[in-house]
Enzyme design. Structure first.
Site, PDB file in Angstrom:
ATOM      1  N   THR B 162       0.874  -1.187   0.000  1.00  0.00           N
ATOM      2  CA  THR B 162       0.000   0.000   0.000  1.00  0.00           C
ATOM      3  C   THR B 162       0.906   1.231   0.000  1.00  0.00           C
ATOM      4  OG1 THR B 162      -0.246  -0.204   2.406  1.00  0.00           O
ATOM      5  CG2 THR B 162      -2.011  -1.091   1.044  1.00  0.00           C
ATOM      6  N   THR B 199      -1.076  -3.374  10.556  1.00  0.00           N
ATOM      7  CA  THR B 199      -1.691  -3.532   9.249  1.00  0.00           C
ATOM      8  C   THR B 199      -0.669  -4.167   8.411  1.00  0.00           C
ATOM      9  OG1 THR B 199      -3.195  -1.771   9.150  1.00  0.00           O
ATOM     10  CG2 THR B 199      -2.577  -2.621   7.113  1.00  0.00           C
TER      11      THR B 199
END
Lengths: 404, 404
Positions: B162, B199
């Site tokens: 990401t 995450t």
């Protein structure tokens, strides 16, 4: 505030100590601050009564002035508070404690008090000795400048500032059967704000006639509902002190509950002023958790959200990123079912039933400095609010350059 | 690492899945990322064995793919892992869960697996539905691209990124009596890194022959000593997943302890790569607490320091502000006497006996990206390290603009 009386007198943020009978105060420059600004303050109770209470940081590396002041207030009497910015005198060993002791002795001799009745507060960099060759002459200057009224109030409030950009003052008048009582104070603190108090020095005074025990009870209740709910960056200081002195000069003895309410309102005003001036902040954020099984659970959820760097960066970017709110709520162990949780930001319910609610683009964060986040857990009827601020470039800048 | 064997083989950070027999993998662009970069990855076990274990976020708002995958791994068998970046599919309600289910069904039909053996992982913004019209064709493309070797390894590792700036890979060879076994994997995660996982999506694979129970025990031990000790910003995600698949293709059955050690070394390498690429960081900080009464107490102290925004800003400013370390240590309830605590930064003991030690100007923080902080509590013989990073302008920038 649920504790706020309906017809409460307006909070006066122009005056802190000014107008409270039985007190003298001053603020001078001793050269502790590189800027040359005021850095030594005195607040003297001239009686006729000398009751006092104080609460302190729970940090186990409490600074020398905190160790000293804890002993001073133990008998419920304080005659003078001496405060300096430009150095925290924390983690400074026996030399640091000697310097605090010497400061109290000097102030005592200058004000006809006993050293054991002199409360000492320091704020600034941790791990440096105070320059006593500058501080001692400053104390003499401060004692010679003692007086009352707005100018002296301003001087004292300015002298305790560190990275604060404005001084903080609040006061209120409480009507009693024996006439008006005044309660007010000054505060500093702009970073390292956290529960269990913050890097925060607060001196509160009143001309009410109050026993030390009643002052203590009122102060603990008021700080629990004010300063303990301000959480700027989750960091707890070594030096936090909130002191409350009563002179009895009004001759009035207020009801305990009314006094506590009025004191709480003063403390809430000061706490919100601290958050509003938090280092580099561009938004004040009120995180309210409602529908909780207990007030403690509501505060636990609000505090978890208030400490999320990701959430606080999003608010800085005017981004109503509610996923970062839910992900923090989800780390707590309080009572809720994830499919019952609603989240509103500035009145727009962006999350309904733990999933997508209104379009997040309906939330306007740029219009106002204050951001209202309401998390409804759907698990009860209790609520609680934590006040915090966003995480900004200016916070990083101020805190990466503070000691150098 | 205390668990590292003396003669351990070198960790290979060029290869993650490449070289592990019995696996095919791919990474393609489905258009989920605005950038047009790769965003869908598959990792397929082609056997002969199909044992697996996984650990997941403890967040109570676990994303739909986490809810799904918890059930998938329950029987100890996983045939395929499908991963997407460009959307977390978290807080997306029943529609979100249907989309995860549909993803698993599609992958199952494309790879001759049962949907109940397809693990699903998603990462990206919370609170948005996945664009299934883009994802489903992407899955077909990814299935058509399955293969082995460095190119496919790179493609899969890139497709799960990401805000990562580089892909993360690590692998190692373990010698056994029946020949060499390979263990390796790929990882993503650059913000929202915290204990209880981050995450973070990690797919680990091995060609060892291992029962699902033994894989599970090894994985839990390894993650506890690696990913759980990486704490970038204290924020816990809704999507964290670490999966470990074994094909048995080497025909070798390693000793449990040796396998666990090798797996731990792979996970430590990946965890340090995650911290090294944490959003906007300019310093990797290793916070070690020694002289503790227990390892848990050491980790509690290290974690408190690693979560201090004030400390992390100071390191960004190359400022060895040890007062901000002590003030965090002082918030913990572990065993120590404040006058016994020493703190060293990059080998300079700036705090001795809870007070001023060596001159802080002797510490050079600008020379190296890695900063070593050692806190000696003087209260025992246990130690523990948490890995974190500094708090920088770039962190604020990335996280104030992520969803917009």
């Amino acid at each position: 505030m649920s504790s706020e009386p309906k017809n409460a007198a307006e909070i006066d943020v122009e005056n802190g100590l000014a107008g409270i009978r039985g007190f003298e105060y001053s603020g001078v420059s001793a050269g502790l601050k590189a800027s040359g600004g005021k850095d030594v303050a005195l607040v003297r109770n001239v009686g006729p009564e000398f009751t006092a209470a104080a609460v302190f940081t729970t940090n186990r590396f409490a600074a020398a002035p905190v160790e000293w002041s804890r002993e001073v207030v133990r008998d419920g009497r304080v005659d003078v508070v001496v405060l300096n910015s430009g150095g925290a005198n924390a983690c400074t060993g026996t030399e640091g404690f000697r310097n605090t002791h010497r400061t109290a002795e000097e102030v005592a001799s200058l004000t006809d008090a006993a050293a054991g009745d002199v409360l000492v507060c320091s704020t600034g960099l941790i791990g440096e000795q105070l320059p006593m060759d500058l501080l001692l002459p400053g104390l003499r200057d401060a004692a010679g400048s003692l007086g009352e009224g707005p100018e002296h109030d301003d001087a004292a409030a300015s002298a305790i500032m560190t990275t604060d950009t404005v001084s903080k003052k609040a006061s209120v008048t409480l009507q009693t059967e024996q006439g008006p009582v005044r309660i007010g104070g000054i505060a500093k603190g702009a970073g390292m704000l956290a529960p269990g108090l913050a890097t925060m020095l607060v001196v509160l005074a009143t001309d009410a006639s109050m026993s030390a025990d009643n002052l203590d009870a009122a102060l603990r209740s008021a700080t629990e509902r004010s300063f303990d709910r301000a959480d700027s960056d989750g960091c707890m200081s070594t030096n936090d002190t909130v002191a409350l002195l009563a002179s009895g000069a009004s001759g009035a003895v207020p009801e305990q509950e009314e006094f506590t309410d009025a004191l709480t309102r003063v403390c809430v005003s000061l706490a919100l002023q601290l958050i509003g001036d938090a280092e580099g902040a561009s938004h004040d954020i009120h995180v309210t958790t409602a529908g909780a099984a207990s007030e403690a659970q509501a505060l636990e959820v609000s505090r978890a959200v208030a400490r999320s760097n990701l959430f606080k960066c999003a608010i800085f970017g005017n981004d109503p990123n509610w996923g970062r709110i839910l992900s923090e709520v989800g780390t707590t162990s309080v009572d809720f079912d994830s499919s019952d949780v609603n989240v509103s930001i500035n009145g727009v319910m962006v999350c309904r039933g733990g999933a997508i609610g209104e379009d997040r683009s309906l939330v306007d964060l740029a219009a106002d400095r204050t951001v209202d986040v309401v998390i409804d857990l759907g698990a009860g009827s209790e609520s609680g609010t934590i006040w915090t601020n966003d995480l900004t470039h200016d916070y990083v800048e101020e805190n990466s350059a503070y000691s150098s």
